[in-house]
Design a protein around this motif. Structure first.
Motif, mmCIF file in Angstrom:
data_model
loop_
_atom_site.group_PDB
_atom_site.id
_atom_site.type_symbol
_atom_site.label_atom_id
_atom_site.label_comp_id
_atom_site.label_asym_id
_atom_site.label_seq_id
_atom_site.Cartn_x
_atom_site.Cartn_y
_atom_site.Cartn_z
ATOM 1 N N ALA A 297 -9.355 -45.706 18.634
ATOM 2 C CA ALA A 297 -10.338 -46.503 17.891
ATOM 3 C C ALA A 297 -10.807 -47.708 18.713
ATOM 4 C CB ALA A 297 -9.736 -46.975 16.572
ATOM 5 N N LEU A 298 -9.901 -48.279 19.508
ATOM 6 C CA LEU A 298 -10.249 -49.443 20.322
ATOM 7 C C LEU A 298 -11.105 -49.084 21.523
ATOM 8 C CD1 LEU A 298 -6.952 -51.554 20.521
ATOM 9 C CD2 LEU A 298 -9.137 -52.287 19.543
ATOM 10 N N HIS A 299 -10.763 -47.982 22.180
ATOM 11 C CA HIS A 299 -11.337 -47.687 23.494
ATOM 12 C C HIS A 299 -12.237 -46.446 23.539
ATOM 13 C CE1 HIS A 299 -8.691 -50.732 25.240
ATOM 14 N NE2 HIS A 299 -7.682 -50.186 24.583
ATOM 15 N N GLY A 300 -12.136 -45.584 22.565
ATOM 16 C CA GLY A 300 -12.931 -44.368 22.576
ATOM 17 C C GLY A 300 -12.355 -43.238 23.404
ATOM 18 N N ARG A 301 -11.376 -43.578 24.227
ATOM 19 C CA ARG A 301 -10.695 -42.574 25.061
ATOM 20 C C ARG A 301 -9.319 -43.121 25.409
ATOM 21 N NH1 ARG A 301 -13.698 -39.810 30.239
ATOM 22 N NH2 ARG A 301 -13.485 -41.889 31.176
ATOM 23 N N VAL A 302 -8.304 -42.259 25.467
ATOM 24 C CA VAL A 302 -6.949 -42.720 25.735
ATOM 25 C C VAL A 302 -6.197 -41.656 26.528
ATOM 26 C CG1 VAL A 302 -6.123 -41.840 23.501
ATOM 27 C CG2 VAL A 302 -4.829 -43.617 24.668
ATOM 28 N N VAL A 303 -5.302 -42.109 27.394
ATOM 29 C CA VAL A 303 -4.415 -41.212 28.135
ATOM 30 C C VAL A 303 -3.008 -41.337 27.563
ATOM 31 C CG1 VAL A 303 -3.350 -40.687 30.362
ATOM 32 C CG2 VAL A 303 -5.782 -41.280 30.252
ATOM 33 N N HIS B 78 5.903 -29.925 23.886
ATOM 34 C CA HIS B 78 5.196 -29.977 22.604
ATOM 35 C C HIS B 78 4.279 -31.184 22.509
ATOM 36 C CE1 HIS B 78 4.364 -29.846 18.338
ATOM 37 N NE2 HIS B 78 4.880 -31.051 18.197
ATOM 38 N N ILE B 79 4.736 -32.344 22.949
ATOM 39 C CA ILE B 79 3.925 -33.552 22.799
ATOM 40 C C ILE B 79 2.630 -33.432 23.590
ATOM 41 C CG2 ILE B 79 3.835 -36.032 23.288
ATOM 42 C CD1 ILE B 79 6.827 -36.142 22.571
ATOM 43 N N THR B 80 2.724 -33.004 24.829
ATOM 44 C CA THR B 80 1.526 -32.827 25.652
ATOM 45 C C THR B 80 0.576 -31.822 25.017
ATOM 46 O OG1 THR B 80 2.760 -33.325 27.672
ATOM 47 C CG2 THR B 80 0.694 -32.127 27.931
ATOM 48 N N ARG B 81 1.115 -30.694 24.590
ATOM 49 C CA ARG B 81 0.271 -29.619 24.068
ATOM 50 C C ARG B 81 -0.306 -29.944 22.690
ATOM 51 N NH1 ARG B 81 3.433 -24.118 26.034
ATOM 52 N NH2 ARG B 81 4.549 -25.068 27.779
ATOM 53 N N HIS B 82 0.471 -30.634 21.876
ATOM 54 C CA HIS B 82 0.028 -30.907 20.506
ATOM 55 C C HIS B 82 -0.949 -32.076 20.430
ATOM 56 C CE1 HIS B 82 0.221 -31.120 16.146
ATOM 57 N NE2 HIS B 82 0.497 -32.411 16.226
ATOM 58 N N TYR B 83 -0.662 -33.140 21.158
ATOM 59 C CA TYR B 83 -1.478 -34.346 21.033
ATOM 60 C C TYR B 83 -2.640 -34.387 22.016
ATOM 61 C CZ TYR B 83 2.209 -36.069 17.991
ATOM 62 O OH TYR B 83 3.104 -36.214 16.951
ATOM 63 N N GLY B 84 -2.539 -33.659 23.115
ATOM 64 C CA GLY B 84 -3.632 -33.633 24.076
ATOM 65 C C GLY B 84 -4.841 -32.916 23.495
ATOM 66 N N GLN B 85 -5.881 -33.664 23.207
ATOM 67 C CA GLN B 85 -7.103 -33.110 22.613
ATOM 68 C C GLN B 85 -8.307 -33.739 23.325
ATOM 69 O OE1 GLN B 85 -5.892 -34.336 18.509
ATOM 70 N NE2 GLN B 85 -6.270 -32.192 17.983
ATOM 71 N N PRO B 86 -8.632 -33.225 24.505
ATOM 72 C CA PRO B 86 -9.719 -33.842 25.286
ATOM 73 C C PRO B 86 -11.034 -33.941 24.522
ATOM 74 C CG PRO B 86 -8.517 -32.233 26.598
ATOM 75 C CD PRO B 86 -7.994 -32.107 25.211
ATOM 76 N N GLU B 87 -11.277 -32.975 23.641
ATOM 77 C CA GLU B 87 -12.532 -33.005 22.884
ATOM 78 C C GLU B 87 -12.596 -34.196 21.938
ATOM 79 O OE1 GLU B 87 -9.502 -30.807 20.472
ATOM 80 O OE2 GLU B 87 -10.111 -30.809 22.586
ATOM 81 N N ARG B 88 -11.424 -34.754 21.593
ATOM 82 C CA ARG B 88 -11.361 -35.944 20.744
ATOM 83 C C ARG B 88 -11.233 -37.226 21.560
ATOM 84 N NH1 ARG B 88 -6.907 -36.715 16.999
ATOM 85 N NH2 ARG B 88 -8.242 -38.444 16.339
ATOM 86 N N GLY B 89 -11.041 -37.080 22.863
ATOM 87 C CA GLY B 89 -10.859 -38.250 23.706
ATOM 88 C C GLY B 89 -9.410 -38.582 24.006
ATOM 89 N N ILE B 90 -8.478 -37.694 23.641
ATOM 90 C CA ILE B 90 -7.056 -37.904 23.939
ATOM 91 C C ILE B 90 -6.643 -36.948 25.054
ATOM 92 C CG2 ILE B 90 -4.703 -37.892 23.039
ATOM 93 C CD1 ILE B 90 -5.875 -38.337 20.242
ATOM 94 N N HIS B 91 -6.258 -37.511 26.179
ATOM 95 C CA HIS B 91 -5.939 -36.731 27.369
ATOM 96 C C HIS B 91 -4.452 -36.899 27.689
ATOM 97 C CE1 HIS B 91 -10.244 -36.086 28.236
ATOM 98 N NE2 HIS B 91 -10.353 -37.240 27.592
#
Length: 262
Positions: A136-142, A204-217
């Motif tokens: 929400a703050l940055h629009g993209r997060v790693v 699991h964490i990488t695969r589940h939370y990584g959603q590049p289309e949402r901006g989470i890499h």
């Protein structure tokens, strides 16, 4: 508290789900003596990544040992590497195949569900909340998944593991440009061997939370423990080795944060 958390200001969250060493008394009473060694811990990562506070990154580190429950396994306990040997959600043996529980005291389904609610869920709730805040703050997060493992574990792979093993679920959890930048930086000085989506592709964490289309890499780094510590008991931290790899780690994390900034 079930974890150690520090809120940062830059679009970078570093998760360390396997650094925990605490075991609740009721679970410890069921374990075999070998469990007290906690050999499969990702030792000393909070010290190794000690520069993150100065960078302004958010950090999340587990309190409970992976022998209590593995925070990097899916709650339904599916095998992340079908056809390959791996430890489960509530491990019953060590990486060296030693039995973790006294005879007849391994957790049943009800106990696994209890541990999911008590020890697994709080970590993941905090992880999700912080990702959402940073997004929400940055629009993209790693999301950087920090892990380490002994360099030779015959149960899981042949020979010696490369020093730095990056996993992005074969590209599904992270933008290809970020992956390429990180891999190039890791190889730049030639000190460490590097693999990308080799034996370790992210848990699991990488695969589940990584959603590049949402901006989470999401990127997982599985490091050989030989790069910064003694791999034999008592698993001492080696400042002389750590000083060689820490500058590389810092460059990698800085590059990830810079890439994520608007």
């Amino acid at each position: 508290m079930d974890y150690r958390f520090k809120e940062g200001s830059i679009p970078l969250l570093v998760s360390m789900p396997h650094v925990g060493t605490d075991i609740p008394d009721d679970i410890a009473a069921t374990l075999a003596p070998c469990a007290q060694v906690k050999a499969d811990t990702d030792w000393h990562l909070e010290q190794l990544y000690g520069f993150l506070d100065e960078m302004g990154a958010s950090t999340l580190a587990a309190r409970w040992s992976r022998y209590v429950i593995d925070l990097n396994r899916p709650p339904e306990n599916t095998n992340l590497y079908p056809g390959q040997d791996t430890t489960g959600l509530c491990p019953v043996d060590t990486f060296g195949r030693e039995q973790l529980y006294q005879p007849g005291k391994a957790p049943d389904d009800a106990e696994v569900r209890r541990r999911l609610a008590l020890y697994w869920q709080p970590y993941h709730e905090r992880l999700r909340a912080e990702l959402d805040r940073l997004l929400a703050l940055h629009g993209r997060v790693v999301l950087w998944e920090a892990h380490s493992i002994a360099s030779v574990v015959p149960r899981f792979f042949e020979g010696k593991l490369p020093d730095l093993n990056f996993g992005t679920a074969d590209g599904a959890s992270c933008d290809a440009d970020l992956t390429a930048r990180i891999a190039a930086l890791a190889r730049a000085d030639g000190k460490f061997t590097v693999a990308v989506n080799g034996r370790f592709k992210g848990g699991h964490i990488t695969r589940h939370y990584g959603q590049p289309e949402r901006g989470i890499h999401a990127v997982q780094l599985e490091m050989c423990q030989s790069t910064y510590m003694d791999e034999a008991f008592p698993f001492d931290y080696r400042p002389d080795l750590a000083l060689q790899v820490q500058p590389v780690l810092r460059r990698l994390l800085q590059a990830a944060a810079d890439w994520a900034r608007p």
